[in-house]
Enzyme design. Structure first.
Site, PDB file in Angstrom:
ATOM      1  N   HIS B  94       7.211  51.805 -23.153  1.00 36.14           N
ATOM      2  CA  HIS B  94       8.415  52.086 -23.852  1.00 36.14           C
ATOM      3  C   HIS B  94       9.415  52.430 -22.697  1.00 36.14           C
ATOM      4  O   HIS B  94       9.067  53.109 -21.809  1.00 36.14           O
ATOM      5  CB  HIS B  94       8.386  53.579 -24.894  1.00 36.14           C
ATOM      6  CG  HIS B  94       9.700  54.128 -25.249  1.00 36.14           C
ATOM      7  ND1 HIS B  94      10.759  53.120 -25.779  1.00 36.14           N
ATOM      8  CD2 HIS B  94      10.179  55.192 -25.319  1.00 36.14           C
ATOM      9  CE1 HIS B  94      11.926  53.931 -26.038  1.00 36.14           C
ATOM     10  NE2 HIS B  94      11.787  55.152 -25.719  1.00 36.14           N
ATOM     11  N   HIS B  96      14.073  52.786 -21.577  1.00 42.19           N
ATOM     12  CA  HIS B  96      15.259  52.631 -22.200  1.00 42.19           C
ATOM     13  C   HIS B  96      16.012  51.485 -21.378  1.00 42.19           C
ATOM     14  O   HIS B  96      17.351  51.977 -20.577  1.00 42.19           O
ATOM     15  CB  HIS B  96      16.065  54.146 -22.052  1.00 42.19           C
ATOM     16  CG  HIS B  96      15.549  55.055 -23.178  1.00 42.19           C
ATOM     17  ND1 HIS B  96      16.587  55.612 -24.006  1.00 42.19           N
ATOM     18  CD2 HIS B  96      14.138  55.344 -23.475  1.00 42.19           C
ATOM     19  CE1 HIS B  96      15.600  56.294 -24.871  1.00 42.19           C
ATOM     20  NE2 HIS B  96      14.649  56.010 -24.665  1.00 42.19           N
ATOM     21  N   ASP B 119       8.636  31.139 -23.419  1.00 48.47           N
ATOM     22  CA  ASP B 119       7.484  31.319 -22.447  1.00 48.47           C
ATOM     23  C   ASP B 119       6.661  32.426 -22.914  1.00 48.47           C
ATOM     24  O   ASP B 119       5.552  32.661 -22.528  1.00 48.47           O
ATOM     25  CB  ASP B 119       7.898  31.356 -20.984  1.00 48.47           C
ATOM     26  CG  ASP B 119       8.299  29.957 -20.636  1.00 48.47           C
ATOM     27  OD1 ASP B 119       7.779  28.868 -21.054  1.00 48.47           O
ATOM     28  OD2 ASP B 119       9.086  29.808 -19.643  1.00 48.47           O
ATOM     29  N   HIS B 170      17.723  53.174 -30.902  1.00 48.67           N
ATOM     30  CA  HIS B 170      16.893  53.774 -29.690  1.00 48.67           C
ATOM     31  C   HIS B 170      16.539  52.937 -28.617  1.00 48.67           C
ATOM     32  O   HIS B 170      17.259  52.797 -27.567  1.00 48.67           O
ATOM     33  CB  HIS B 170      15.580  54.241 -30.479  1.00 48.67           C
ATOM     34  CG  HIS B 170      14.643  54.845 -29.653  1.00 48.67           C
ATOM     35  ND1 HIS B 170      13.866  55.836 -29.999  1.00 48.67           N
ATOM     36  CD2 HIS B 170      14.512  55.089 -28.318  1.00 48.67           C
ATOM     37  CE1 HIS B 170      13.028  56.437 -29.156  1.00 48.67           C
ATOM     38  NE2 HIS B 170      13.627  55.995 -28.012  1.00 48.67           N
ATOM     39  N   TYR B 228       0.111  26.118 -17.720  1.00 47.80           N
ATOM     40  CA  TYR B 228       0.730  26.778 -16.712  1.00 47.80           C
ATOM     41  C   TYR B 228      -0.126  27.716 -15.879  1.00 47.80           C
ATOM     42  O   TYR B 228      -1.135  28.206 -16.380  1.00 47.80           O
ATOM     43  CB  TYR B 228       1.984  27.391 -17.283  1.00 47.80           C
ATOM     44  CG  TYR B 228       2.747  28.490 -16.436  1.00 47.80           C
ATOM     45  CD1 TYR B 228       4.081  27.815 -15.984  1.00 47.80           C
ATOM     46  CD2 TYR B 228       2.330  29.597 -15.899  1.00 47.80           C
ATOM     47  CE1 TYR B 228       4.798  28.311 -14.959  1.00 47.80           C
ATOM     48  CE2 TYR B 228       3.039  30.081 -14.889  1.00 47.80           C
ATOM     49  CZ  TYR B 228       4.372  29.680 -14.494  1.00 47.80           C
ATOM     50  OH  TYR B 228       5.114  30.296 -13.694  1.00 47.80           O
TER      51      TYR B 228
END
Lengths: 242, 242, 242, 242
Positions: B94, B96, B119, B170, B228
C-alpha cells in the site's frame, strides 16, 4: 565478435536510466555493422545494473542469433525491419518514456511547435496506425517494424530527417547514425513531447512552426551548411573570426 | 521466526523510497508464508531510514501479533483480508503514490490504454466504491479489504491477472507473487497512471486498447507461452537461435 | 585576457545543469566587460562536463572573435544585440528550459500572478512576435535580438525591471547585472512559468496581481528602499533592532 | 541564548531544500519558546548552504530583535502575528513551494479529497482574501498575518486541526507543535496540492470526502484515540497483541 560495437551498444543502453527515460527493463538499444550485416542488441529483460558489454547478443538480418547465450530483446524483429528498410541508420532505440508514450496512447503526433523540435526533427513526428488483430497475432514485433516503415512511406517522410516515430498504443522508437545519437534522439523526443503537451494545454491556436523556421533550425545543425558546434570550418552565425 | 521472509519484506519496503513512490512513512509492504499462515509486515509509522529487518512484525490470519514489539502497520487488517480472499498472492503493498492517488480521489479507473499497461495488468485497474459511514466506523481497515474483494468479484476480475486496485478517496493497493514483485507492480501502476493522465488530457477519443492487444502483451510476459526475458527455453519473438 | 570574467561566465554556465534548466548543450551564458566593450561566451555545442574556463570565447561588439579557438555559441549575435540595446545589463542567458519554452511555443506571456513573480519581474514577461521568413533567412540570430529589443520598446518595458523575454516559437532569454544573477533569473522564470501553467488550468478568473502588489514585492528586493536580505542598513519589515 | 531552539530551527530550515519545497532562499522556518515569549527565525536572504545554527535571529513578540547581527526574515512580522493569535503553535513555516503557490495564485482552496489530506488536515485548507492596497502599503508583513487569522476566524477553522493556509496571490504558510512538524506539514500541503490538481483535472464531479472519513483518518493519527504509529499503548486497528 564485434567487441567495439558491443561496447558502444552497451554504453548507449546504460544512458537510458541515466537520462531518466527508462523504468525497470523497458528499453533497448541496438547498433549495426553495415559491412557485416550483423547487429548487436540488449538481451531481453536484464536489469541495467546487471548488464555487461559481453551480454550483448549478435543477430543477423535473417533474425538468427549468431552469438550470445541470452535471448535478445523481445523487440529484436522490430529493430531488424527498420535496419532493412532505412539503409542509412546505424542504431535503433525503443523506450517506454512517459511523455512520448502518452502521445502514442492518445494517437496524437508530436508536431513541430518550436526550435527545440526543429533542431533535431525536420517536421512532425508521426503516429502509426494501430496494428490489426491479424498483424498482432501473426508476427507482432515484425509487424510493428512494418507499420513504422509504412507510415514513413505513406506520409513521404525521410527517416534520416525525422529519426523518430510513435507506435500507436505502444510508444516511441528512435534511430540515428550511432547508438549514442539514437539515444539522444530518444531523450530529445521525450523533452519535445513534454513541451508540446503543455503548449497544447495553453492555447487552442494553431501553433505549428512555418517551413522556413524548420529549414533554418534543422540546417543550422545538419548538412553541409551547418554552423552549430565545433565541427564546421567557419561560423556562419554572423560572427567572424579575425 | 521467518527470518528470511522478514529480510525480503524489509528489502521490499526499502524499495518504496528508492522508487519514489512514498512520502515520509506513507507506505507498507507485507509478505506471507502460505504454509505457516503467517505474514510479516512493516511496523506502523517508522521512518524508512530507521527501519531494520528485525522490526518487522509477524501476524497470523486471525489478526494476532505473534512476534514483534512494535505495532504493525495500521493497514494490517486490509492486508489480512486480501491474503484470505486472494489465495495465490504472497505479498501486498500500500502506498500514497501521487498519480495513483489522484485517480483514486477522482474515482477514475486506470484503463488499459497501451502496451505499458498490458505488460503487467491484464485489463483496467478498477476503483472501489467509497466506504460507507458504517463501514468506516465499525472496522475501517478490514472493510477496506472487503470493498476491494467485493469490487473484484462484482466486475469478475482475476486478482492474479490484475494485481492492483484503487480504493476510492484513498489510494492504491497492489500485490503479487513476492514482496519485490508486488512493489514493482506499485511502481508500474504509478507510471501507468501518469501516462493515462496525460493521454486523457490530449484527446477525447476512446483510446482503450482492444482485447487482442491485451492478450498479446500480457501473455508475452506471463504464463506458459511467455517469451519476454531469459527464463524461457526458446524465444518466440521471431528470432531463432541457430 | 579577461580571465576573471571567463571564470565567472564559466561558473554561470555550469549552474545551468545544476539548476535543471538545460538538456544536453542547449544553453549558453555570456558576460560583458563594459569598459573594454568585450564579452565572453560559451563555445558552441560543447558538453557541460567537458567545459573549462579557458574554452570561453571573447567577442567584440562588432561580432569579431578576438580570442579563443572555438566557435562561440551560435546565439552569439543575439547576445550582442542585447548588450548594445540594453546598456545596463552585464550578462545574458539563453536556455530551452521546459516550462518557459512551452509558453514561448504557445505564444502566451508569463503574466504576473503572484509575489514569486513580482519579487524578480516587475510586470509580465512578454512574448515577441514570430520572426518573418526574411528575418530568419537574412540574419537569424541578429534578428532574434532585434525582435526582443523591439518588443520591449513597443510595450514600453524597462529591461532592467523585467530581465526576461520569451522569443515566440523558440524560448527564453534572460539577463542581469552579473552572469550569476542572469542565470538565477533564468531559473526563476522557469519556476514562475510552471506555477503560472498550473494556476491557469485551475481557474478562468483574471488572476493578474494589482500594480500595488508588484510595487511592494519588487521594491522590497530592489532599489534604495529594499529591505530583503542582509545588504540593507536597517530592516523595514516592521522589525526593529534594539 | 536559546541554543537548543536555534539548533532545532536551523535543522528544520535545512529540511526545506532536502524535501524539494524551496528554490534559492525562498523559505523560512521559526520556532518559539512559549515561556520566554521569544522566537528564533532564519536570517533574511541567506543561502541554505551557508546557513549556520548561530545565524538564527532571536525576536521578541513586540518585534524587537533581541539577539543576532543579521536581519531576520522579511516575513518575521507574519510569524509574530501567528504566534500571538494561535496560542498552541510552536513553529511557523513559509515557502514558495510550486503546487501550493499555484493554488494560492488561482485563489482555489485545497479541498479535502482523500485520506492523504485527512491524515494531516482536518478539513479544507483555506485561501485568504487578497490584501488591499492600504494593507500592503501600511504594514505588509503584519497584515499578511492578520488576513490569515481573520480567515480562520471567519470560517471557524481551528488552526490546530488545519495547520496550513494559502495567502492569496502569494503562497503557503504552515505551522505545528515543533519546527520539524511544521516543515512536514509544508511538505504534506505540497503533496496534497499536487494530488488535488490532477484529481480536479480528471473529473468535474464533486469529490470532496464526507465528514466521517475526515473524522476517521484525522483521529487515527491525532488525539487520545490515535492508533497510528508506535506511541499508543494498544493498537486499535483490529489487530490484537497476544
Amino acid at each position: 565478435m564485434l567487441e567495439e560495437l558491443k561496447q558502444e551498444v552497451y554504453e548507449a543502453n546504460m544512458m537510458l536510466p541515466k537520462l531518466g527515460i527508462v523504468t525497470f527493463t523497458w528499453g533497448n538499444v541496438s547498433g549495426i555493422d553495415r559491412e557485416k550485416n550483423l547487429f548487436v542488441i540488449k538481451p531481453s529483460g536484464v536489469p541495467y545494473e546487471d548488464l555487461k558489454p559481453s551480454d550483448m547478443v549478435v543477430v543477423d538480418l535473417e533474425g538468427h542469433v549468431v552469438e550470445g547465450d541470452m535471448n535478445p530483446s523481445s523487440d529484436t524483429m522490430t529493430h531488424l525491419v527498420l535496419y532493412k528498410a532505412f539503409p542509412n541508420i546505424k542504431a535503433v532505440v525503443h523506450t517506454h518514456s512517459k511523455w512520448a508514450v502518452s502521445f502514442a496512447e492518445a494517437g496524437v503526433p508530436i508536431e513541430a511547435l518550436g526550435t527545440t523540435h526543429a533542431d533535431t526533427f525536420y517536421g512532425d513526428v508521426p503516429v502509426t496506425d494501430a496494428l490489426t488483430k491479424q498483424e498482432i497475432e501473426e508476427a507482432y514485433e515484425e509487424n510493428t517494424g512494418k507499420v513504422i516503415v509504412r507510415t514513413f512511406k505513406e506520409y513521404g517522410i525521410d527517416p534520416d530527417a525525422v529519426p523518430a516515430v510513435l507506435v500507436k498504443q505502444h510508444g516511441p522508437f528512435t534511430w540515428g547514425p550511432s547508438p549514442k545519437k539514437a539515444v539522444e534522439n530518444a531523450k530529445i523526443l521525450e523533452v519535445v513531447a513534454e513541451m508540446n503537451y503543455h503548449a497544447l494545454q495553453l492555447t487552442r491556436a494553431d501553433i505549428r512552426v512555418p517551413q522556413f523556421l524548420l529549414d533554418k533550425h534543422y540546417y543550422r545543425k545538419h548538412g553541409a551548411n551547418a554552423y552549430y558546434g565545433q565541427n564546421n570550418a567557419k561560423s556562419k552565425s554572423g560572427v567572424t573570426h579575425k
